[in-house]
Scaffold this motif. Structure first.
Motif, PDB file in Angstrom:
ATOM      1  N   LEU A 175      30.085  76.785  23.641  1.00 51.67           N
ATOM      2  CA  LEU A 175      31.328  76.018  23.557  1.00 51.67           C
ATOM      3  C   LEU A 175      31.963  76.302  22.204  1.00 51.67           C
ATOM      4  O   LEU A 175      31.380  76.006  21.165  1.00 51.67           O
ATOM      5  N   CYS A 176      33.161  76.871  22.227  1.00 49.63           N
ATOM      6  CA  CYS A 176      33.840  77.236  20.985  1.00 49.63           C
ATOM      7  C   CYS A 176      34.849  76.169  20.607  1.00 49.63           C
ATOM      8  O   CYS A 176      35.738  75.860  21.401  1.00 49.63           O
ATOM      9  N   VAL A 177      34.698  75.625  19.416  1.00 49.65           N
ATOM     10  CA  VAL A 177      35.615  74.566  18.991  1.00 49.65           C
ATOM     11  C   VAL A 177      36.426  75.003  17.779  1.00 49.65           C
ATOM     12  O   VAL A 177      35.980  75.803  16.951  1.00 49.65           O
ATOM     13  N   GLU A 178      37.628  74.482  17.692  1.00 46.85           N
ATOM     14  CA  GLU A 178      38.541  74.769  16.589  1.00 46.85           C
ATOM     15  C   GLU A 178      39.469  73.567  16.469  1.00 46.85           C
ATOM     16  O   GLU A 178      39.787  72.935  17.478  1.00 46.85           O
ATOM     17  N   ALA A 179      39.868  73.222  15.255  1.00 48.42           N
ATOM     18  CA  ALA A 179      40.801  72.099  15.111  1.00 48.42           C
ATOM     19  C   ALA A 179      41.618  72.283  13.841  1.00 48.42           C
ATOM     20  O   ALA A 179      41.261  73.070  12.963  1.00 48.42           O
ATOM     21  N   ASN A 180      42.713  71.534  13.749  1.00 47.04           N
ATOM     22  CA  ASN A 180      43.580  71.696  12.575  1.00 47.04           C
ATOM     23  C   ASN A 180      43.186  70.790  11.414  1.00 47.04           C
ATOM     24  O   ASN A 180      43.851  70.771  10.400  1.00 47.04           O
ATOM     25  N   SER A 181      42.122  70.017  11.581  1.00 43.17           N
ATOM     26  CA  SER A 181      41.633  69.214  10.451  1.00 43.17           C
ATOM     27  C   SER A 181      40.115  69.125  10.511  1.00 43.17           C
ATOM     28  O   SER A 181      39.528  69.223  11.601  1.00 43.17           O
ATOM     29  N   THR A 182      39.495  68.958   9.372  1.00 39.33           N
ATOM     30  CA  THR A 182      38.031  68.903   9.344  1.00 39.33           C
ATOM     31  C   THR A 182      37.500  67.664  10.070  1.00 39.33           C
ATOM     32  O   THR A 182      36.447  67.721  10.707  1.00 39.33           O
TER      33      THR A 182
END
Lengths: 258, 258
Positions: free
Chosen positions: A130-137
């Motif tokens: 599952l690859c996750v990415e977000a614009n904030s920590t």
């Protein structure tokens, strides 16, 4: 942002459905399914024992997380029409950038399962990367947590690397399946059933579960066996497209460093 | 010809080894292993608790069946030097004709297992399609019987159809493995481990264990998704060979009848 429990699913296709089951298994609740297609929305919502809508204006505003799981084109279209500015929103695409959602919500992210999904096959989500990415920590941390409750393989992957994973998946899955298809055509044209190839297909995949493909490459091309390759090219005489594929792949296998 | 019990194995590679184990499992006895390579002959003979030779003139004359399991080239060479005129002899090649052995023995045949074999992986022979062919109905009947004791899938296949099966196997196995290899290169270059692709590879193969590949084809090419294909082609900018493969396979997938 509070912990993700109540989730709205925007989409009702194969990925959406499999994600929904995995989310429920991890103790989450799909509170609503949105789809443009009523039968599909009703069907998935029914199997999840939850509500559905086909009206974007009726999307529940009280969920903790909104997952857009549509085709790339539909994700692009929907994202201009969604009003979820203060809600965490993710998409599940391998090839769309994180930025696509920057007009939709302050907290936007990506939740991409590297797997091929079908309507009627349940997969074991715990093994799926599952690859996750977000614009904030903060949001990223929460997505990691959610992913970790669903799978043992959580990867933090930015948009560029995710696109490369998706490209690799085209070779490992789509092009591989096309090789099965060509092989099937050849055997069926010679009065064999596709079944005759299944033990070979299974074993070929099993071999790379332990070894890497550079170790498991076999066949005339890697041996440089011109005689067998010539014989095969002759057999494909009346199918210039298959000859072209055979020639190109054999040429490239010949260059493999093993 | 009497029933096949005592067998001489000419060859000691992957196919020879796996055949030997399957034959012993079916109650047969490998009475001798011949190989040009002494270490290899000794090793296989040792694991079968039998004798070996590296001298063609020392080949045991009292066996019921002689199985030549060498590379195609070596089979061609050896077959001109063997003197087994009144003994039943078979080869195990997918691409060599039955006729190749007509100068070797009155009773000649083919015993071709449609599978990919590795040194260190035991396969379940009972599921492997075993293709038999012989120059007489009596010999064919006996080969069918032997094959039936080893596998549940015995096929009577003439040389031409066997060559087509072998060609199909190149697509289903060798070219498929090469797709895994390319996918692996792409992920590894982007700091992922090959491992990340394994669940996808496994599921892609599992899907065609029930369905046919025309039903399981997914990805941008079959959807006609020009945007994603364009993005992938851009990512392969510096690798014209991979671009060529991507373009050709996508073009052909676009023509698939599903």
């Amino acid at each position: 942002m509070q912990e993700f429990h109540d989730i709205v699913l925007i989409g009702s296709g194969n990925v959406a459905g499999q994600l929904a089951y995995a989310l429920e298994k991890a103790g989450k609740k799909i509170v609503q399914v949105y789809s443009r297609t009523e039968t599909s929305a009703r069907q998935l919502a029914g199997s999840l024992n939850t509500e559905y809508t086909i009206d974007l204006n009726q999307i529940c505003q009280k969920a903790d997380l909104y997952i857009i799981s549509l085709t790339d084109t539909a994700t692009g279209e929907i994202s201009t029409r969604l009003d979820l500015v203060d809600k965490p929103v993710v998409h599940t695409s391998g090839s769309l950038s994180l930025d696509l959602l920057c007009g939709v919500s302050i907290n936007h992210g990506v939740f991409y399962p590297l797997q091929t999904f079908s309507k009627n096959r349940k997969v074991n989500f715990r093994e799926i990367p599952l690859c996750v990415e977000a614009n904030s920590t903060v949001f990223l941390k929460m997505l990691r947590k959610l992913a970790g409750e669903m799978s043992e393989r959580v990867l933090e992957v930015d948009s560029e690397r995710r696109k490369m994973l998706h490209l690799a998946a085209v070779f490992a899955c789509n092009f591989t399946n096309f090789m099965y298809y060509i092989a099937g055509k050849i055997v069926e044209r010679n009065d064999f059933d596709f079944e005759v190839l299944r033990p070979l297909i299974e074993e070929t995949a099993k071999k790379v579960m332990k070894d890497k493909p550079q170790k498991t490459q076999t066949g005339p091309a890697i041996r440089g066996d011109q005689e067998v390759m010539g014989l095969h090219m002759d057999r494909l005489m009346n199918e210039p497209e298959l000859q072209e594929i055979y020639r190109l792949l054999s040429r490239e296998i010949g260059k493999m460093k093993i």
